[in-house]
Design a protein around this motif. Sequence first.
Motif, PDB file in Angstrom:
ATOM      1  N   ASP A   1       0.872  -1.180   0.000  1.00 54.41           N
ATOM      2  CA  ASP A   1       0.000   0.000   0.000  1.00 54.41           C
ATOM      3  C   ASP A   1       0.903   1.222   0.000  1.00 54.41           C
ATOM      4  N   ASP A   2       0.488   2.273  -0.719  1.00 54.56           N
ATOM      5  CA  ASP A   2       1.306   3.497  -0.647  1.00 54.56           C
ATOM      6  C   ASP A   2       0.990   4.304   0.607  1.00 54.56           C
ATOM      7  N   PHE A   3      -0.045   3.874   1.347  1.00 59.45           N
ATOM      8  CA  PHE A   3      -0.435   4.505   2.613  1.00 59.45           C
ATOM      9  C   PHE A   3      -0.641   6.011   2.461  1.00 59.45           C
ATOM     10  N   ARG A   4      -1.284   6.383   1.369  1.00 61.61           N
ATOM     11  CA  ARG A   4      -1.658   7.772   1.152  1.00 61.61           C
ATOM     12  C   ARG A   4      -3.172   7.952   1.173  1.00 61.61           C
ATOM     13  N   GLY A   5      -3.904   6.829   1.248  1.00 63.91           N
ATOM     14  CA  GLY A   5      -5.348   6.929   1.205  1.00 63.91           C
ATOM     15  C   GLY A   5      -5.805   7.301  -0.192  1.00 63.91           C
ATOM     16  N   TRP A   6      -6.785   8.172  -0.282  1.00 65.29           N
ATOM     17  CA  TRP A   6      -7.269   8.660  -1.573  1.00 65.29           C
ATOM     18  C   TRP A   6      -7.649  10.129  -1.379  1.00 65.29           C
ATOM     19  N   PRO A   7      -7.687  10.891  -2.448  1.00 67.96           N
ATOM     20  CA  PRO A   7      -8.009  12.315  -2.308  1.00 67.96           C
ATOM     21  C   PRO A   7      -9.351  12.519  -1.603  1.00 67.96           C
ATOM     22  N   GLY A   8      -9.300  13.255  -0.521  1.00 69.16           N
ATOM     23  CA  GLY A   8     -10.525  13.528   0.216  1.00 69.16           C
ATOM     24  C   GLY A   8     -10.875  12.521   1.289  1.00 69.16           C
ATOM     25  N   PHE A   9     -10.022  11.513   1.503  1.00 72.13           N
ATOM     26  CA  PHE A   9     -10.399  10.484   2.487  1.00 72.13           C
ATOM     27  C   PHE A   9     -10.498  11.059   3.901  1.00 72.13           C
ATOM     28  N   ARG A  10      -9.791  12.179   4.152  1.00 69.58           N
ATOM     29  CA  ARG A  10      -9.840  12.749   5.502  1.00 69.58           C
ATOM     30  C   ARG A  10     -11.179  13.405   5.801  1.00 69.58           C
ATOM     31  N   ASP A  11     -12.019  13.561   4.783  1.00 73.40           N
ATOM     32  CA  ASP A  11     -13.381  14.025   5.052  1.00 73.40           C
ATOM     33  C   ASP A  11     -14.138  12.988   5.868  1.00 73.40           C
ATOM     34  N   ARG A  12     -13.764  11.717   5.708  1.00 71.85           N
ATOM     35  CA  ARG A  12     -14.403  10.634   6.456  1.00 71.85           C
ATOM     36  C   ARG A  12     -13.573  10.231   7.669  1.00 71.85           C
ATOM     37  N   PHE A  13     -12.302  10.589   7.678  1.00 70.58           N
ATOM     38  CA  PHE A  13     -11.404  10.224   8.778  1.00 70.58           C
ATOM     39  C   PHE A  13     -10.750  11.508   9.305  1.00 70.58           C
ATOM     40  N   LYS A  14     -11.569  12.339   9.893  1.00 72.68           N
ATOM     41  CA  LYS A  14     -11.098  13.660  10.323  1.00 72.68           C
ATOM     42  C   LYS A  14     -10.084  13.580  11.451  1.00 72.68           C
ATOM     43  N   ASP A  15     -10.045  12.457  12.144  1.00 78.44           N
ATOM     44  CA  ASP A  15      -9.118  12.333  13.267  1.00 78.44           C
ATOM     45  C   ASP A  15      -7.708  11.955  12.809  1.00 78.44           C
ATOM     46  N   MET A  16      -7.523  11.655  11.520  1.00 75.34           N
ATOM     47  CA  MET A  16      -6.189  11.332  11.025  1.00 75.34           C
ATOM     48  C   MET A  16      -5.401  12.624  10.861  1.00 75.34           C
ATOM     49  N   ALA A  17      -4.217  12.642  11.468  1.00 79.34           N
ATOM     50  CA  ALA A  17      -3.405  13.866  11.459  1.00 79.34           C
ATOM     51  C   ALA A  17      -2.805  14.117  10.084  1.00 79.34           C
ATOM     52  N   LEU A  18      -2.476  15.368   9.832  1.00 83.32           N
ATOM     53  CA  LEU A  18      -1.800  15.763   8.600  1.00 83.32           C
ATOM     54  C   LEU A  18      -0.583  16.578   8.996  1.00 83.32           C
TER      55      LEU A  18
END
Length: 308
Positions: free
Chosen positions: A173-190
């Motif tokens: 996995d590239d472990f980047r998720g997908w564009p906009g995935f943090r809209d559903r996982f707001k607790d994931m830090a950036l």
Amino acid sequence: MKEDRRLPHKRDGFQVLKTKTAYVIFIVLTYAFGYFSAYYSRQPLQQQQPPSPAAVRDVKTTKPQVCSIDNFRVTTRCGNLVPPESIRQTVIDRIFNGTSPYTDFPPPHAEKFLRPKRIKGWGSYGAVFENIIRRVKPKTIVEIGSFLGASAIHMANLTRRLGLEETQILCVDDFRGWPGFRDRFKDMALVNGDVLLMYQFMQNVVNSNFSGSILPVPFSTGSALEKLCEWGVTADLVEIDAGHDFNSAWADINRSVRILRPGGVIFGHDYFTAADNRGVRRAVNLFAEINRLKVKTDGQHWVIDSVK
């Protein structure tokens, strides 16, 4: 005198021809004449007689120019096979310069952003996992698409419970998720553009006490699978659950087959889910049809046995 009276009349007509209106009419008439001349000159071609039945038969019996599916196959050979017991160290040597990524984990800059356990997956606990692992008894599992590690941790639990203590699970996995995935996982830090998915994945693995069984391969599926093949890394079981569009699923299936041991099993999620609208099922069915294989289903998962 009569001659003198006609001259002005001729000059007047000449002046009329020189007007803009007359010029436009002249151009239109010229164009129309050319158009209809060309049209009627083409009519005989359009009215040609259809070919005779004999000619049609000749065309049909002529050998067609076939574009063989072999033109689309990857023909480069994989490297010499690495024994199952050496696969984990081979990957650590090749990717992590000989040191396990779990050494001194987590790094100080990420530690404060990680939750002790943050596991989320889709179709990660279906009966298909135990059904296949009981049957195949894999020494090496390659998972294509891991996200936060839910299905990998579930498979590690199953192998441990079934007495397969030596089974290794490589998570591509590239472990980047997908564009906009943090809209559903707001607790994931950036942090400086890094969503820390790999670190949270590793944190989940450590928390579940499987750091000796689960190893991340943090690259795109295409580049990772090519390198695993080149290094001679193979698997008894490959799970595909990464991109859900047709092109991604098709590429992942065809690349994964190259690292599958003879008699191995390849399977994946989203055969009967909304993601199928984007092409997962089409890719699976096309692969099976071309290679004359049978697709089995288990819940929402597809399964293809003994690919080689």
